[in-house]
Design a protein around this motif. Structure first.
Motif, short mmCIF file in Angstrom:
data_model
loop_
_atom_site.label_atom_id
_atom_site.label_comp_id
_atom_site.label_asym_id
_atom_site.label_seq_id
_atom_site.Cartn_x
_atom_site.Cartn_y
_atom_site.Cartn_z
N LYS A 1 83.76 18.46 -3.68
CA LYS A 1 85.20 19.02 -3.84
C LYS A 1 85.08 20.44 -4.33
CE LYS A 1 87.57 14.73 -3.43
NZ LYS A 1 88.40 13.89 -3.72
N ALA A 2 85.85 20.57 -5.49
CA ALA A 2 85.80 22.01 -5.98
C ALA A 2 84.68 22.22 -7.03
CB ALA A 2 87.22 22.28 -6.43
N ASP A 3 84.13 20.96 -7.45
CA ASP A 3 83.01 20.98 -8.65
C ASP A 3 81.56 21.10 -7.87
OD1 ASP A 3 84.92 20.65 -10.25
OD2 ASP A 3 84.72 18.78 -10.55
N ASN B 97 82.23 27.21 -17.12
CA ASN B 97 82.89 25.84 -17.15
C ASN B 97 81.50 24.76 -16.66
OD1 ASN B 97 85.39 26.83 -17.28
ND2 ASN B 97 85.59 27.15 -15.29
N LYS C 205 82.80 22.68 -13.49
CA LYS C 205 83.95 22.63 -13.03
C LYS C 205 84.48 23.78 -12.10
CE LYS C 205 88.10 20.35 -14.72
NZ LYS C 205 88.52 20.09 -13.41
N ASP C 206 85.24 23.35 -11.21
CA ASP C 206 86.07 24.80 -10.30
C ASP C 206 85.00 25.75 -9.94
OD1 ASP C 206 88.41 23.08 -10.41
OD2 ASP C 206 88.60 24.17 -12.48
N SER D 185 84.06 26.12 -6.97
CA SER D 185 84.59 26.44 -5.57
C SER D 185 86.24 26.55 -5.78
CB SER D 185 84.43 25.64 -4.65
OG SER D 185 82.82 25.40 -4.61
N ASN D 186 86.54 27.29 -4.67
CA ASN D 186 88.24 27.94 -4.71
C ASN D 186 88.51 26.61 -3.86
OD1 ASN D 186 88.00 30.30 -6.04
ND2 ASN D 186 87.21 31.21 -4.53
N ASP D 187 89.59 26.06 -4.12
CA ASP D 187 90.47 24.97 -3.46
C ASP D 187 91.52 25.65 -2.75
OD1 ASP D 187 91.76 22.59 -2.42
OD2 ASP D 187 91.64 21.77 -4.47
N TYR E 153 87.30 24.33 1.00
CA TYR E 153 86.97 25.01 -0.22
C TYR E 153 85.97 26.03 0.10
CZ TYR E 153 88.49 20.50 -2.54
OH TYR E 153 89.19 19.32 -2.68
#
Length: 147
Positions: A42-44, A81, A97-98, A100-102, A108
Motif C-alpha cells: 500500500k503506501a508503506d 518516517n 510509513k507513507d 508512496s503517494n496514495d 499508489y
C-alpha cells in the motif's frame, strides 16, 4: 607504563578505523552495502539492506552498542518516517510509513528516491511486478502500482 597502554589502545582503535576510511562507491564509513530490497505494501514500504562491516568493527559495535551502526544504515537508506524492525551486523530492515503517494482506489506512486551510496543491487517489489537495478545511487523515475 600507563602511557604505553593508552598509546597501544589508541593505535588499535586507529588500526580498526583506518580501513573504514577507505572509500568505495558502495561504502559509507565502515559499512559496505551488498543489496537493498524495497517491498511496497500500500503506501508503506519494507526496506531491507544487507551489508558487511569492516573487520574489527563488529567487536566495537557489540562492545559500544548499535546506535552508530543504526544511524549510518539509516543515512544510507535516506528515508523519512522510518521505524527499525531489525538490526544486526549484516542486515537492517525498516518500515517506511507513507513511502508512496496514495492516489485512492488502491493506486499508489513510489517517487524517485536517492540513497547515500551506490547500491550494487536494488530490487523494488510491488504487488504486480519486480524491478531490478544494478549499481544505482537513486531510484530515478518513480513507479506506479496497485495494492
Amino acid at each position: 607504563m600507563k602511557r604505553l597502554a593508552v598509546g597501544m589502545a589508541l593505535m588499535l582503535v586507529a588500526a580498526l578505523i583506518a580501513p573504514a576510511m577507505a572509500a568505495g562507491e558502495e561504502r559509507y564509513s565502515y559499512i559496505t552495502v551488498k543489496d537493498v530490497t524495497v517491498r511496497l505494501e500500500k503506501a508503506d514500504a519494507v526496506v531491507t539492506m544487507n551489508y558487511t562491516i569492516d573487520d574489527g568493527i563488529g567487536f566495537l559495535v557489540l562492545l559500544l552498542g548499535k546506535s552508530d551502526l543504526r544511524q549510518k544504515a539509516l543515512d544510507i537508506l535516506n528515508f523519512d518516517n522510518v521505524s527499525v524492525r531489525h538490526l544486526d551486523l549484516e542486515r537492517i530492515e525498516v518500515r517506511v510509513k507513507d513511502a508512496s503517494n496514495d492516489y485512492g482506489q488502491g493506486s499508489y506512486w513510489f517517487p524517485a528516491h536517492g540513497f547515500g551510496v551506490v547500491v550494487p543491487s536494488l530490487t523494488v517489489i510491488t504487488p504486480q511486478d519486480v524491478k531490478h537495478y544494478e549499481n544505482v545511487s537513486e531510484f530515478p523515475e518513480g513507479l506506479g502500482y496497485f495494492a
